[in-house]
Structures are given as C-alpha cells and as structure tokens.
Design an enzyme around this catalytic site. Structure first.
Site, mmCIF file in Angstrom:
data_model
loop_
_atom_site.group_PDB
_atom_site.id
_atom_site.type_symbol
_atom_site.label_atom_id
_atom_site.label_comp_id
_atom_site.label_asym_id
_atom_site.label_seq_id
_atom_site.Cartn_x
_atom_site.Cartn_y
_atom_site.Cartn_z
ATOM 1 N N LYS A 206 -12.095 -8.420 -1.069
ATOM 2 C CA LYS A 206 -10.828 -7.960 -0.482
ATOM 3 C C LYS A 206 -10.804 -8.178 1.036
ATOM 4 C CE LYS A 206 -10.319 -7.262 -4.554
ATOM 5 N NZ LYS A 206 -9.687 -8.300 -5.345
ATOM 6 N N ARG B 8 -5.621 -14.938 -12.075
ATOM 7 C CA ARG B 8 -5.570 -15.171 -13.522
ATOM 8 C C ARG B 8 -4.128 -15.054 -13.995
ATOM 9 N NH1 ARG B 8 -6.802 -9.608 -12.837
ATOM 10 N NH2 ARG B 8 -5.012 -8.411 -13.584
ATOM 11 N N GLU C 1 -7.892 1.682 5.455
ATOM 12 C CA GLU C 1 -6.481 1.327 5.626
ATOM 13 C C GLU C 1 -5.669 2.601 5.752
ATOM 14 O OE1 GLU C 1 -5.127 -0.960 2.260
ATOM 15 O OE2 GLU C 1 -5.960 -2.830 3.031
ATOM 16 N N HIS D 158 -3.908 3.518 -12.749
ATOM 17 C CA HIS D 158 -4.047 2.069 -12.529
ATOM 18 C C HIS D 158 -3.895 1.257 -13.800
ATOM 19 C CE1 HIS D 158 -4.970 3.008 -8.449
ATOM 20 N NE2 HIS D 158 -5.960 3.791 -8.821
HETATM 21 C C1 MV4 Z 1 -3.146 1.179 -1.539
HETATM 22 C C2 MV4 Z 1 -2.242 2.228 -1.767
HETATM 23 C C3 MV4 Z 1 -1.718 2.866 -0.675
HETATM 24 N N1 MV4 Z 1 -2.063 2.499 0.566
HETATM 25 N N2 MV4 Z 1 -3.457 0.839 -0.279
HETATM 26 C C4 MV4 Z 1 -4.286 0.429 -6.114
HETATM 27 C C5 MV4 Z 1 -4.697 -0.831 -6.761
HETATM 28 C C6 MV4 Z 1 -5.231 -1.692 -5.706
HETATM 29 N N3 MV4 Z 1 -4.665 -2.993 -5.816
HETATM 30 C C7 MV4 Z 1 -4.842 -1.044 -4.421
HETATM 31 N N4 MV4 Z 1 -4.084 0.116 -4.758
HETATM 32 C C8 MV4 Z 1 -3.437 0.845 -3.811
HETATM 33 N N5 MV4 Z 1 -3.698 0.514 -2.537
HETATM 34 C C9 MV4 Z 1 -2.932 1.500 0.743
HETATM 35 N N6 MV4 Z 1 -3.285 1.179 1.973
HETATM 36 C C10 MV4 Z 1 -1.935 2.566 -3.070
HETATM 37 C C11 MV4 Z 1 -2.539 1.892 -4.104
HETATM 38 C C12 MV4 Z 1 -2.185 2.357 -5.401
HETATM 39 C C13 MV4 Z 1 -1.477 1.576 -6.290
HETATM 40 C C14 MV4 Z 1 -1.116 0.275 -5.993
HETATM 41 C C15 MV4 Z 1 -0.439 -0.488 -6.896
HETATM 42 C C16 MV4 Z 1 -0.111 0.050 -8.126
HETATM 43 C C17 MV4 Z 1 -0.464 1.311 -8.456
HETATM 44 C C18 MV4 Z 1 -1.155 2.092 -7.543
HETATM 45 C C19 MV4 Z 1 -1.498 3.383 -7.883
HETATM 46 C C20 MV4 Z 1 -2.174 4.152 -7.003
HETATM 47 C C21 MV4 Z 1 -2.531 3.639 -5.770
#
Ligand code: MV4
Length: 499
Positions: free
Chosen positions: A118, A294, A202, A237
């Site tokens: 990442k 993917r 972050e 998730h």
């Molecule tokens: C985040 C976020 C809020 N702020 N980053 C969850 C999956 C991964 N791809 C990163 N994710 C998140 N990153 C920051 N800086 C909230 C999430 C997140 C989320 C993102 C996409 C879909 C569902 C989610 C559920 C909880 C948290």
C-alpha cells in the site's frame, strides 16, 4: 503471444463457470481443476476437461502453484485464468506461470507486487497527482515523531499495514493518549499476519462512501475506465450490495475520478482488468485507497451497464490485442444492482450455514442474471467461501432496478440453508438505501437481527381468513365461500418472517 487455444481456470464455483462461458464463446477450450470436495461441482461438468488436484483444503488444492502449472502443461493449455481470491493476486504465481511459457490472464507480476504494497502504491500514484488521504508516506520508524504527525493531521487517525488491504490490518486511533499503545499493537499484528511490520498513518475519514472504478489496460500502453461501482453497503469489509452507477456522482466528478483511476493504472504500467478503490467524504472529496489487481466479484454490474464482457476483454488483452474501444466510445446504460447470496444466517451473526440446497429455484425474467455454481440437491462445501450466488438485476432507472431486485429476491427459492436473501431485501426496502443517502456505516447503523422479524402484511387477508378458520375450526367448503383452496404465493417468499 497469439490466440489462446486452451485455458486452465485455477478456480472453482461461480467464477470458474463464468470464465468458462466466455472462453467457450471465443472458441477457447477449457480445463477445470477441482479438489476432492468439488468432484460433482458444475465447473467440473461444464469444462472440456477436468483434473483433480488434491484434497479439499485450498492449501492442498486450489493454492498449489506447481500442481496447477503442471496440469496446464499436461493438458496442453496455453494460458491460466486465476479468477478472484486464491492465487489471483499472487505475484509469485503470475511470474511462475509466465516463466513456464504460459500466459497469465491478469496483470504483470510487477504490477501485482507494486499494488500489493500500500505504501509503494501511494508513492507511485502520488507522482500522477492522484488525490491521497493526508498521512505519512513512509513506514513509521519513530513512534514519537509519528505521534507528532498524527497530532498535525488531527484525530481520529487510522493506522494501516502496508502489506494489508481490504480492511485487514487497520486500526482506528481516537485520541493522542491511545496512540502509542495502538501503534505497538498494529506493528505486532502486521508482523504476525503479513511477515511485514511496516505501518503508516492516515486521517480517518469517518463515514466514507466506497466507490471503485473498473479499469482496463492493454499491453500497448492504452488504459481506459468502465465507470464506477458503488460498494458502500458492506458488513465487516464483506460487500453485500454493489451497484452501478453510483447515485452521488455527477458527470464531472465521474470524469475526474475516472481520470484519476486511469492515472493509477498508468502509475504501475498496468494491463488487464483492475479496480481502483476510492473513498468519498461527505463533501464529495475523493481519495485513492488501493488497487485490486484482479477481476472482482462484483464485475457483472459493470457488464450490465456498459455492455462489455469483461472476461472476454481480459482474454483478448492477454492475447496481446489492443483495447477495442476508446474512452469516448463507452457510455452508461441504465442501472444494475448485485445482491450477494451467502449461506449465512443474518439472525445469528451471519454464521455460515453450510448444508444441502433442498430446494433451489432461481428467479427469472427480463434484466435478471444469476451467477452461481450450484443446482438443487447440491451441498455447499464447508472448505470454501459460503457464497451461493450473485443476483444481478438491470433496469432503466435505479428505482426500477431496486423493484426488480425485490421481486427477484421474493421469487428466489432456497431451502435447506439460511441465506442472506432476506437481509438483501431489507437493504432494498430501507429508506436510506432508496434515497441514495448512505455510506459504509449503513449495516452498522440500521441493521439488527430484529428487523428480520416482521409482522405479516395487512393485505394478506386470504391468509388471515385461512388462519381464522384453522383457529376456530369452522372451515367452510369451497362451494360455500366461492374461494378455492389458498396457495401461499411464491411471490411472497423471503418476506423475513422466521420459521
Ligand atoms: C479508510 C477509511 C477511512 N479513512 N482509510 C477499508 C478497506 C481498505 N481498502 C481501506 N478501508 C478504509 N480505509 C481512511 N483514511 C475507511 C475504510 C473503510 C472502508 C473502505 C471501503 C469500504 C468499506 C469500508 C469499511 C470500513 C472502513
């Protein structure tokens, strides 16, 4: 490169079938692989050839790189499609497949590797001016210094593992007092889970929407996007409902995010199918999170609104063909919604409820697509993901797609296992979902198992009349009432009334 003549599908279930269908239409022969638990599976029956690769646990079958490559050689396949999950994002597998002289239907091993980290991904896309959530760009070495940065960013912050992704290895820190403790935990978790303790921080966007863009690159440097999917309705998730297009994007925002997604792909010289994940805050600011290298589970909603067969496109790209269209030739048609049907019990904390599909009748009709790998009488193996099917509905407008999804859920007949059908219907009927005003906290905010126990609907008068005759024991004959024996309508299924 050249044409693929025979394709080995290193996967199982609905996605293996999905891939074989497109391959067959292109005149490509198919080789299925299967574990001992999948002897009678549909992907085995559908393929031109099938080879057993080991015992049920995926570590002894679907994840065996050497075995898969050996079977491809033995059967004279010239390419391997990894599907999703299993080895689909394993850079080592991609490179071993290519070293064996086979075509890997997916991106290069280098792209997989870059996006798997990442931090490396953020560094690469920053050079292309892709918006990132404020935070650190290097692994945290000095905890006190990191604490200073966290204060500047402002709490709450999120600690993420560089080797994580998909929500794995994330930790929210609400205030400065918790910082050191949470940091220590995050590092030790990342070390044990991924063998890499690198973490970064972050700003935590508290109630984001999750919007992802489908991109495609060819091996000649061309990249396009196929618009977005809205995936905010998820539980821990795990996505529950996905749709395309998103109801919050204006054409301008869609263009800006699409351009950013294409730049993410350019930043890693991407070819093949990929998904660029963004979060959108309440002011409609978007930020790049990560890229999945993917084909995604939810790809059918994109197929429904663009008319493009994404698997065929993957195969053509793998063969070395150029993208057959330019960005301006792509447009959106109508609205598509996917509901994931899992063998899980929503009333019991979504515990997997594997078993035998005593009845299994798919919904039918215009605009309905069911991607599954089961038939009535089959058992859902305990060893793998408990997803039974994906129900995808396409209609002219979002409202019509919601109505079609509800109708299809009611028509779907599954007995023998508990499923998430009723839960998906709950989402479709919820005002927050219908209004389009929802975010990734939807399930947390609105779902409790109690919502699944609803009272019978008042219009069920016939049913009420029957109940009353049963209760009072005064059953009148059909001749007397002029009403024939009632049959509980098939269209009333999955109404969430518990047995
Ligand atoms: C985040 C976020 C809020 N702020 N980053 C969850 C999956 C991964 N791809 C990163 N994710 C998140 N990153 C920051 N800086 C909230 C999430 C997140 C989320 C993102 C996409 C879909 C569902 C989610 C559920 C909880 C948290």
């Amino acid at each position: 490169m050249g044409k693929i003549k025979k394709l080995l599908i290193a996967n199982r279930g609905e996605i293996a079938l999905r891939i074989m269908r497109s391959a067959r239409e292109m005149g490509i022969k198919t080789v299925a692989v299967y574990s001992e638990a999948d002897r009678n599976a549909l992907h085995v029956r559908f393929a031109d050839e099938a080879v057993c690769i080991g015992p049920p646990p995926s570590g002894e079958s679907y994840l065996k790189m050497d075995t898969l490559i050996e079977v491809a050689k033995q059967t004279q396949a010239d390419a391997i499609h990894p599907g999703y999950g299993f080895l689909s994002e394993n850079e080592d597998f991609a490179s071993r497949v290519e070293k064996a002289g086979l075509v890997f239907v997916g991106p290069s091993a280098q792209s997989i590797k870059l996006m798997g980290s990442k931090l490396a991904a953020k560094e690469a896309v920053a050079k292309f001016n892709v918006p990132l959530v404020p935070g650190t760009s290097e692994p945290i070495q000095d905890v006190t210094n990191a604490q200073k940065i966290a204060k500047e960013i402002g709490y709450p912050i999120l600690i993420k593992a560089s080797a994580g992704g998909g929500g794995k290895g994330m930790r929210v820190v609400e205030s400065e007092e918790q910082f050191i403790e949470q940091m220590e935990r995050a590092v030790s978790e990342a070390t044990s889970a991924f063998g890499d303790g690198s973490v970064f921080i972050e700003k935590y966007v508290t109630q984001p929407r999750h919007i992802e863009f489908q991109i495609f690159g060819d091996k000649h440097g061309n990249v396009i996007h196929l618009f977005e999917r809205e995936c905010s309705v998820q539980r821990r998730h795990q996505k529950v409902i996905e749709e395309a297009p998103s109801s919050v994007l204006t054409p301008e925002l869609r263009n800006a995010m699409g351009e950013a997604a294409v730049n993410v792909a350019r930043a890693c010289n991407y070819y093949g199918a990929g998904t660029v994940e963004f979060i959108l805050d309440e002011n409609l600011n978007f930020y790049f999170l990560e890229m999945n290298t993917r084909l995604q589970v939810e790809h059918p909603v994109t197929e429904m609104v663009t008319g493009v067969d994404l698997v065929k496109l993957q195969l053509k790209i793998a063969e070395g063909e150029k993208l057959p269209f330019a960005q301006h030739e792509l447009s959106l048609h109508g609205h598509a919604i996917e509901a994931r049907v899992y063998a899980e019990d929503p009333a019991n904390n979504f515990l997997p409820d594997i078993g035998t599909l005593k009845t299994y009748q798919r919904p039918q009709g215009n605009g309905i697509r069911v991607d599954d790998g089961f038939e009535q009488g089959m058992s859902i193996p305990f060893y793998y993901d408990p997803m039974i099917a994906k129900l995808i509905c396409h209609a002219e407008t979002r409202e019509m797609a919601i109505a079609k999804t509800i109708r299809a859920i009611e028509e779907y007949e599954i007995t023998g296992v508990e499923t998430t059908l009723g839960f998906c219907k709950f989402v479709m009927q919820h005002n927050a979902f219908r209004s389009g005003n929802f975010d990734t906290k939807f399930v947390e905010k609105y779902f409790t198992p109690e919502v699944l126990i609803t009272a019978p609907e008042p219009e069920d008068e016939l049913l009420a009349a029957v109940l009353s005759t049963v209760m009072t024991g005064t059953k009148k004959s059909t001749a007397e009432t002029g009403v024939s024996e009632p049959v509980v309508s098939k269209w009333k299924q999955n109404r969430l009334v518990r047995k």
